[in-house]
Design an enzyme around this catalytic site. Structure first.
Site, PDB file in Angstrom:
ATOM      1  N   LYS A   1     100.157 -38.475  -0.402  1.00 40.12           N
ATOM      2  CA  LYS A   1     100.689 -39.072   1.478  1.00 40.12           C
ATOM      3  C   LYS A   1      99.162 -38.157   1.742  1.00 40.12           C
ATOM      4  O   LYS A   1      99.078 -39.028   3.187  1.00 40.12           O
ATOM      5  CB  LYS A   1     101.675 -37.275   0.972  1.00 40.12           C
ATOM      6  N   ASN A   2      98.529 -37.731   1.482  1.00 34.62           N
ATOM      7  CA  ASN A   2      97.058 -36.997   2.364  1.00 34.62           C
ATOM      8  C   ASN A   2      96.217 -37.923   2.864  1.00 34.62           C
ATOM      9  O   ASN A   2      95.414 -38.510   3.361  1.00 34.62           O
ATOM     10  CB  ASN A   2      95.922 -36.621   1.838  1.00 34.62           C
TER      11      ASN A   2
ATOM     12  N   ASP B   1      95.934 -27.108  -2.515  1.00 33.45           N
ATOM     13  CA  ASP B   1      97.145 -27.470  -2.735  1.00 33.45           C
ATOM     14  C   ASP B   1      98.079 -27.533  -4.404  1.00 33.45           C
ATOM     15  O   ASP B   1      98.852 -28.253  -4.248  1.00 33.45           O
ATOM     16  CB  ASP B   1      97.560 -28.847  -2.438  1.00 33.45           C
TER      17      ASP B   1
ATOM     18  N   ARG C   1      95.143 -23.980  11.226  1.00 32.60           N
ATOM     19  CA  ARG C   1      94.222 -24.979  11.278  1.00 32.60           C
ATOM     20  C   ARG C   1      93.736 -24.998  12.147  1.00 32.60           C
ATOM     21  O   ARG C   1      94.609 -26.607  13.097  1.00 32.60           O
ATOM     22  CB  ARG C   1      95.244 -25.493  10.204  1.00 32.60           C
TER      23      ARG C   1
END
Length: 419
Positions: A22-23, A304, A121
């Site tokens: 995903k990242n 994560d 963030r």
């Protein structure tokens, strides 16, 4: 609203395949804005966040087609430079369109982002970098308005390591005049995958994977084909699942070389993890050993994986400490684990975990992406039935995790609302 129901106690055995990252997918899809032509991307995971970035790009006029892991993206014609709030609010990574839009279209209007409730963030480093490169930035009514007739290469040093900031400015710098140097840059494998994509497109990027990245600006970029790297966080989550259930699984397409710290800590806990043919063999032990962990930017232990590792430590022999240095609100899953019998105390940015003999199934609620995975893991290792609600968080970053666990022997099912 769907929920996942798990009856714990089953040992996981068999083979499982890791999906695309995903990242890595999100910035790579955003990078298509930098060029004309028909890109083709493979091993794309079917995730809610990927669908969100597709909606953002389509809203800009980008042509996108595909499913089943393969997508074609053509950003030859961009008819709109605005990423609106109703799309950006659901995923912070939408900010990744800012750098490419300013670089190619000379202007962009992007909503200030939303996303998971795991802490602030800030995007100030993105904006400071673009301003240093010559962009004029204004914040109006919740939107970032950026304009730049010309972006020019600069020497930038990030005050703190930022993955999306590194990616955003690296993309912008590909079409800037002169050389850009990013110091204290993020070193994640996903940053390297993006750099590889940009270099295939004709960019000149050196040093990706180190803390100093140099980008020589070029006149234009072109369309390419690229296969997305496997998701190291999904692979780590599956490894923890094997450890919690005393399982014996083979993980296919496992990015073993990108997971050194996670594998080191899991081995310390007593697990056996070794490359085997086209995958990695993972064997859980009867009793888990306690291990201390401190989250750090790559190549350190990833934030994560913190929630998943906490579940493992909840059943370990002895006392362990997990320190979270990245996000200030990333212990919000603790109260749900405590409902299942975990002995966890929070002191500042650390969780002190006294391992218990067993966890007990309970109704629990997911609060963010990785927390949802941790509650499913806890359910696998618990006595009785666990029901995890608000699993839309899970669908943001895990492709069919419940189906993959069921294939390995877990007693797990998805229940529709009303069933």
């Amino acid at each position: 609203m769907d929920r996942i129901v798990i009856r714990g106690g089953e040992r996981l055995i068999g083979e499982v395949e890791v999906s695309g990252s995903k990242n890595a997918t999100l910035p790579i899809f955003a990078s298509s804005l930098l060029s004309m032509g028909d890109h083709r991307f493979y091993n794309v995971p079917n995730l809610r966040d990927v669908q969100t970035i597709i909606k953002v790009l389509k809203n800009l006029g980008v042509k996108i087609s595909g499913d089943g892991g393969e997508y074609r993206i053509d950003a030859t014609e961009i008819g709109n430079e605005e990423a609106p709030y109703d799309l950006v609010k659901t995923m912070r990574a939408s900010i990744l369109v800012l750098g490419p839009l300013v670089a190619r279209m000379k202007k962009a209007t992007v909503s200030l982002p939303g996303g998971c409730a795991i802490g602030a963030r800030p995007i100030n480093l993105h904006l400071m970098g673009l301003e240093a490169m010559g962009a004029k930035i204004e914040l109006r009514h919740g939107y970032i308005e950026a304009k730049a007739d010309v972006l020019k290469g600069v020497n930038l040093s990030f005050d703190t390591i930022t993955v999306t900031g590194t990616e955003n400015l690296m993309m912008a710098a590909t079409l800037a005049q002169g050389k850009t140097i990013l110091q204290n840059a993020a070193m994640e494998p996903e940053v390297v995958d993006l750099a590889n994509v940009l270099n295939k497109m004709g960019a000149k990027i050196y040093g990706a994977g180190t803390n100093v990245i140099e980008i020589e600006g070029v006149e234009s970029l072109h369309a390419i084909e690229h296969t997305i790297i496997p998701d190291r966080i999904e692979a780590g989550t599956l490894m923890v699942a094997a450890g919690l259930t005393r399982g014996n699984i083979k993980i296919l397409h496992c990015p073993f070389s990108d997971m050194e710290m996670v594998i080191h800590k899991l081995r310390d806990s007593g697990m056996e993890i070794e490359p085997e043919g086209d995958g990695v063999r993972v064997v859980g032990m009867k009793r888990i050993r306690s291990v201390d962990v401190k989250t750090q930017p790559y190549p350190g232990f990833p934030t994560d994986m913190q929630a998943q590792f906490m579940v493992l430590m909840s059943l370990a022999r002895g006392l362990s400490v997990i320190s979270e240095t990245i996000f200030e609100n990333r212990f919000i899953h603790v109260s749900e684990l405590q409902r299942m019998g975990a002995d966890i105390r929070i002191q500042g940015n650390s969780a002190i975990i006294q391992g218990v003999e067993s966890l007990s199934g309970a109704p629990v609620m997911a609060t963010d992406l990785r927390a949802s995975a941790s509650l499913i893991l806890a359910g696998l290792a618990s006595e009785g039935v666990t029901e995890v609600s608000r699993i839309y968080h899970l669908e943001r970053g895990y492709e069919g995790l419940d189906k993959k666990l069921a294939k390995l022997g877990a007693n797990i099912k998805r229940v529709k609302e009303g069933d």
